[in-house]
Design a protein around this motif. Structure first.
Motif, PDB file in Angstrom:
ATOM      1  N   ASN A  51      14.031   1.197  -0.994  1.00  0.00           N
ATOM      2  CA  ASN A  51      13.541   0.063  -1.871  1.00  0.00           C
ATOM      3  C   ASN A  51      12.080   0.033  -1.555  1.00  0.00           C
ATOM      4  OD1 ASN A  51      16.180  -1.052  -2.191  1.00  0.00           O
ATOM      5  ND2 ASN A  51      16.153  -2.614  -0.575  1.00  0.00           N
ATOM      6  N   ALA A  52      11.456   0.773  -0.776  1.00  0.00           N
ATOM      7  CA  ALA A  52      10.052   0.775  -0.552  1.00  0.00           C
ATOM      8  C   ALA A  52       9.383   0.795  -1.607  1.00  0.00           C
ATOM      9  CB  ALA A  52       9.787   1.798   0.684  1.00  0.00           C
ATOM     10  N   TRP A  53       9.339   1.918  -2.496  1.00  0.00           N
ATOM     11  CA  TRP A  53       8.340   1.874  -3.548  1.00  0.00           C
ATOM     12  C   TRP A  53       8.615   0.960  -4.715  1.00  0.00           C
ATOM     13  CZ3 TRP A  53       3.898   4.235  -4.238  1.00  0.00           C
ATOM     14  CH2 TRP A  53       3.571   5.381  -3.479  1.00  0.00           C
ATOM     15  N   SER A  54       9.681   0.430  -4.959  1.00  0.00           N
ATOM     16  CA  SER A  54       9.957  -0.540  -6.010  1.00  0.00           C
ATOM     17  C   SER A  54       9.548  -2.044  -5.256  1.00  0.00           C
ATOM     18  CB  SER A  54      11.428  -0.809  -6.302  1.00  0.00           C
ATOM     19  OG  SER A  54      12.253  -0.933  -5.368  1.00  0.00           O
ATOM     20  N   GLU A  55       9.491  -2.264  -4.060  1.00  0.00           N
ATOM     21  CA  GLU A  55       9.340  -3.552  -3.385  1.00  0.00           C
ATOM     22  C   GLU A  55       7.556  -3.405  -3.162  1.00  0.00           C
ATOM     23  OE1 GLU A  55      12.114  -4.463  -0.503  1.00  0.00           O
ATOM     24  OE2 GLU A  55      13.565  -4.954  -2.053  1.00  0.00           O
ATOM     25  N   LEU A  56       7.358  -2.541  -2.261  1.00  0.00           N
ATOM     26  CA  LEU A  56       5.960  -2.637  -1.597  1.00  0.00           C
ATOM     27  C   LEU A  56       5.233  -1.769  -2.385  1.00  0.00           C
ATOM     28  CD1 LEU A  56       7.416  -1.916   2.031  1.00  0.00           C
ATOM     29  CD2 LEU A  56       5.509  -3.551   1.640  1.00  0.00           C
ATOM     30  N   GLY A  57       5.519  -0.878  -3.106  1.00  0.00           N
ATOM     31  CA  GLY A  57       4.837  -0.152  -3.931  1.00  0.00           C
ATOM     32  C   GLY A  57       4.294  -0.701  -5.286  1.00  0.00           C
ATOM     33  N   ARG A  58       5.097  -1.660  -5.792  1.00  0.00           N
ATOM     34  CA  ARG A  58       5.083  -2.049  -7.185  1.00  0.00           C
ATOM     35  C   ARG A  58       5.254  -0.976  -8.052  1.00  0.00           C
ATOM     36  NH1 ARG A  58       5.441  -7.450  -6.963  1.00  0.00           N
ATOM     37  NH2 ARG A  58       4.327  -7.814  -8.852  1.00  0.00           N
ATOM     38  N   ALA A  59       6.051   0.079  -7.866  1.00  0.00           N
ATOM     39  CA  ALA A  59       6.155   1.311  -8.764  1.00  0.00           C
ATOM     40  C   ALA A  59       6.876   0.731  -9.940  1.00  0.00           C
ATOM     41  CB  ALA A  59       7.276   2.133  -8.043  1.00  0.00           C
ATOM     42  N   SER A 109      -1.183  10.701   1.595  1.00  0.00           N
ATOM     43  CA  SER A 109      -1.709  10.490   3.249  1.00  0.00           C
ATOM     44  C   SER A 109      -0.376  11.196   3.714  1.00  0.00           C
ATOM     45  CB  SER A 109      -1.526   8.937   3.483  1.00  0.00           C
ATOM     46  OG  SER A 109      -2.368   8.191   2.768  1.00  0.00           O
ATOM     47  N   ALA A 110      -0.402  12.415   3.377  1.00  0.00           N
ATOM     48  CA  ALA A 110       0.897  13.119   3.993  1.00  0.00           C
ATOM     49  C   ALA A 110       0.864  13.545   5.367  1.00  0.00           C
ATOM     50  CB  ALA A 110       1.130  14.355   2.879  1.00  0.00           C
ATOM     51  N   ALA A 111       1.996  13.458   6.106  1.00  0.00           N
ATOM     52  CA  ALA A 111       2.008  14.128   7.216  1.00  0.00           C
ATOM     53  C   ALA A 111       2.285  15.724   7.007  1.00  0.00           C
ATOM     54  CB  ALA A 111       3.507  13.698   7.971  1.00  0.00           C
ATOM     55  N   ILE A 112       1.499  16.480   7.896  1.00  0.00           N
ATOM     56  CA  ILE A 112       1.442  17.923   7.317  1.00  0.00           C
ATOM     57  C   ILE A 112       2.187  18.747   8.584  1.00  0.00           C
ATOM     58  CG2 ILE A 112      -0.084  19.948   7.080  1.00  0.00           C
ATOM     59  CD1 ILE A 112      -0.438  17.654   4.904  1.00  0.00           C
ATOM     60  N   ASN A 113       1.960  18.571   9.784  1.00  0.00           N
ATOM     61  CA  ASN A 113       2.504  19.645  10.790  1.00  0.00           C
ATOM     62  C   ASN A 113       3.726  19.001  11.327  1.00  0.00           C
ATOM     63  OD1 ASN A 113      -0.037  21.156  10.660  1.00  0.00           O
ATOM     64  ND2 ASN A 113      -0.983  19.667  11.453  1.00  0.00           N
ATOM     65  N   ARG A 114       4.759  19.663  11.657  1.00  0.00           N
ATOM     66  CA  ARG A 114       5.891  19.307  12.419  1.00  0.00           C
ATOM     67  C   ARG A 114       6.330  20.866  13.099  1.00  0.00           C
ATOM     68  NH1 ARG A 114       8.250  15.016  14.208  1.00  0.00           N
ATOM     69  NH2 ARG A 114      10.330  15.376  14.206  1.00  0.00           N
ATOM     70  N   GLU A 115       6.809  20.540  14.332  1.00  0.00           N
ATOM     71  CA  GLU A 115       7.497  21.495  15.244  1.00  0.00           C
ATOM     72  C   GLU A 115       8.883  21.133  15.382  1.00  0.00           C
ATOM     73  OE1 GLU A 115       5.581  22.655  18.800  1.00  0.00           O
ATOM     74  OE2 GLU A 115       3.774  23.164  18.093  1.00  0.00           O
ATOM     75  N   SER A 116       9.953  21.816  14.771  1.00  0.00           N
ATOM     76  CA  SER A 116      11.143  21.468  14.787  1.00  0.00           C
ATOM     77  C   SER A 116      11.954  22.456  15.629  1.00  0.00           C
ATOM     78  CB  SER A 116      11.720  21.401  13.274  1.00  0.00           C
ATOM     79  OG  SER A 116      13.222  20.950  13.378  1.00  0.00           O
ATOM     80  N   ILE A 152      -5.747  10.845   0.354  1.00  0.00           N
ATOM     81  CA  ILE A 152      -6.053  10.271   1.553  1.00  0.00           C
ATOM     82  C   ILE A 152      -7.082   9.254   1.631  1.00  0.00           C
ATOM     83  CG2 ILE A 152      -7.163  11.998   2.799  1.00  0.00           C
ATOM     84  CD1 ILE A 152      -4.873  11.615   5.095  1.00  0.00           C
ATOM     85  N   GLY A 153      -6.953   8.259   2.669  1.00  0.00           N
ATOM     86  CA  GLY A 153      -7.849   7.425   2.917  1.00  0.00           C
ATOM     87  C   GLY A 153      -8.817   8.052   4.105  1.00  0.00           C
ATOM     88  N   ASN A 154     -10.172   7.715   4.260  1.00  0.00           N
ATOM     89  CA  ASN A 154     -11.005   8.083   5.069  1.00  0.00           C
ATOM     90  C   ASN A 154     -10.947   7.559   6.363  1.00  0.00           C
ATOM     91  OD1 ASN A 154     -11.893   5.841   4.713  1.00  0.00           O
ATOM     92  ND2 ASN A 154     -13.957   6.412   3.370  1.00  0.00           N
ATOM     93  N   ALA A 155     -10.045   6.652   6.713  1.00  0.00           N
ATOM     94  CA  ALA A 155     -10.000   6.085   8.093  1.00  0.00           C
ATOM     95  C   ALA A 155      -8.399   6.256   8.418  1.00  0.00           C
ATOM     96  CB  ALA A 155     -10.159   4.574   7.923  1.00  0.00           C
ATOM     97  N   ASN A 186      -3.498   1.821  -0.559  1.00  0.00           N
ATOM     98  CA  ASN A 186      -4.026   3.073  -1.202  1.00  0.00           C
ATOM     99  C   ASN A 186      -2.931   3.921  -1.730  1.00  0.00           C
ATOM    100  OD1 ASN A 186      -6.740   3.687  -0.472  1.00  0.00           O
ATOM    101  ND2 ASN A 186      -6.095   4.239   1.750  1.00  0.00           N
ATOM    102  N   TRP A 187      -1.481   3.571  -1.354  1.00  0.00           N
ATOM    103  CA  TRP A 187      -0.358   4.302  -1.951  1.00  0.00           C
ATOM    104  C   TRP A 187       0.008   3.916  -3.361  1.00  0.00           C
ATOM    105  CZ3 TRP A 187       1.939   3.282   3.221  1.00  0.00           C
ATOM    106  CH2 TRP A 187       1.374   4.207   4.206  1.00  0.00           C
ATOM    107  N   ARG A 188      -0.426   2.622  -3.650  1.00  0.00           N
ATOM    108  CA  ARG A 188      -0.286   2.011  -4.662  1.00  0.00           C
ATOM    109  C   ARG A 188      -1.207   2.445  -5.901  1.00  0.00           C
ATOM    110  NH1 ARG A 188       1.482  -2.567  -1.863  1.00  0.00           N
ATOM    111  NH2 ARG A 188      -0.874  -3.224  -1.547  1.00  0.00           N
ATOM    112  N   LYS A 189      -2.677   2.748  -5.225  1.00  0.00           N
ATOM    113  CA  LYS A 189      -3.473   3.124  -6.154  1.00  0.00           C
ATOM    114  C   LYS A 189      -3.605   4.585  -6.610  1.00  0.00           C
ATOM    115  CE  LYS A 189      -7.644   2.128  -4.333  1.00  0.00           C
ATOM    116  NZ  LYS A 189      -8.855   1.630  -3.597  1.00  0.00           N
TER     117      LYS A 189
END
Length: 398
Positions: free
Chosen positions: A195-203, A310-317, A347-350, A384-387
């Motif tokens: 539901n996230a993108w259709s509700e929070l993201g106004r997709a 704003s992607a997470a990049i690194n992951r040790e699995s 990504i946002g600068n902060a 930012n993600w909507r933008k």
């Protein structure tokens, strides 16, 4: 008989009176938030309260250290108590956006009972209001042809589930026509769900408006649940009445990426899709950006358009699915040898993931891989993600 009818009448009258009283208690004549003369005023009836604060996404933020790193925290302002126990706070109208807020009454967080418009982000509910303007014009429901959003159940044998759920947007006119469409797979972040993108993201609003304006190609958009241990939104499948949490099992250990072909196979066998690389896109925010990175790298012949918001990049699995994350540079070499039409990073600068994204872009630069980059103000947040979505969609399938 007369006594029975009288009793029924009393019950009906009582229920009606109770319903009317409930409406009056919940709303009354209090307007909050009130947008007027380039200001917005928040109000709350709390005659017994000692102090009331309003917290919004547009007040000056503070920065705090968390297990995720340094993150921005929403700002608060003290409200003033006026006549009849009504607390209020007026501030200059913020920038065009979807803005969220809540109240703190004697230290207890609460929603605005005068505003029925609410959003859920993981396990937190917030009130919201929209400020119209150039940056947010596509976040509103407009007088344009509207697409359809369906809650769709599909089998996922790779996850051992007979039924999982995703949201599927089909553009206006899909049901009446025979045309085939390109597909965007749009993925949510950690703690989110289908539901996230259709509700929070106004997709949905963004898609309807951009397509109606002729700026975006009509497309099918698939919004799956990225938590591999869930069938759907908590509370909407059997034995799932639990509090949503930020991190869930089978989210970033390879299971979801491994099972992603289950989603694609269902979509391409049940919808009128154009089934080639040039007509597929994948994008996501935070954990969804992480998934988009590794899904597109592990299936290099599937997607010509990749968006990392704003992607997470690194992951040790550890475990049986570690191959999903290993040898990324070799996988990227294969992916970029086929020259994707658009590899987009924003990504946002902060953002607490900013440095990880810097290092990932440096890796791409070392190999001469082409990508498009957008940097905005702010941190790890929906504005930012909507933008990014609003600006990225017109670039697809051209």
């Amino acid at each position: 008989m007369k006594q029975f009818l009288s009793l029924v009448a009393v019950c009906i009258f009582s229920l009606s009176a109770w319903a009317q009283e409930t409406v009056a208690v919940n709303t009354g004549d209090l307007i909050s938030p009130e947008v007027k003369n380039q200001t917005v005023t928040f109000r709350l009836l709390a005659p017994e309260a000692r102090e009331v604060w309003v917290e919004t996404d547009f007040f000056e933020k503070s920065r705090q250290q968390t297990p995720l790193g340094e993150v921005e925290m929403a700002g608060r302002q003290r409200m003033e108590k006026g006549e009849n126990g009504v607390w209020s706070y007026t501030v200059a109208l913020p920038a065009p956006e979807l803005h969220t807020y809540c109240f703190y009454v004697d230290g207890v967080r609460m929603l605005d009972p005068s505003n029925v418009y609410m959003l859920r982000d993981i396990a937190t509910y917030m009130n919201y209001f929209l400020v119209d303007g150039a940056l947010s014009e596509n976040y509103f429901v407009r007088e344009v042809p509207h697409g359809t959003v369906a809650k769709v159940w599909y089998p996922s044998p790779s996850l051992g589930m007979e039924r999982r759920r995703m949201m599927v947007y089909t553009p206006a006119g899909y049901e009446e026509g025979t045309k085939r469409y390109p597909v965007l797979y749009l993925l949510h972040g950690a703690g989110g769900d289908e539901n996230a993108w259709s509700e929070l993201g106004r997709a949905v609003q963004i898609l309807d408006n951009l397509i109606a304006q002729g700026k975006a190609e009509p497309m099918i958009v698939v919004m799956p649940n990225g938590n591999g241990a869930q069938q759907a939104v908590p509370g909407e499948y059997p034995n799932s009445m639990y509090k949503p949490s930020f991190m869930n099992p089978k989210t970033m250990e390879g299971s979801y990426e491994k099972a992603f072909p289950d989603i694609m196979n269902f979509v391409e066998s049940h919808y009128r899709t154009i089934n080639d690389k040039a007509h597929r896109a994948i994008a996501g925010l935070s954990m969804g950006g992480f998934h988009s990175l590794y899904i597109s790298a592990n299936y290099p012949d599937k997607f010509d358009y990749v968006g990392l918001f704003s992607a997470a990049i690194n992951r040790e699995s550890k475990g049986e699915n570690t191959y999903i994350y290993k040898n990324l540079e070799e996988k990227l070499a294969t992916q970029f040898a086929a020259a994707p039409k658009l590899y987009f990073i924003a990504i946002g600068n902060a953002d607490f993931l900013y440095q990880d994204n810097v290092e990932f872009r440096q890796l791409l630069d070392r190999h001469g891989y082409k990508y498009e980059y957008a940097e905005t103000d702010g941190g790890h947040e929906w504005r930012n993600w909507r933008k990014y979505l609003n600006n990225w969609l017109p670039k697809l399938f051209k």
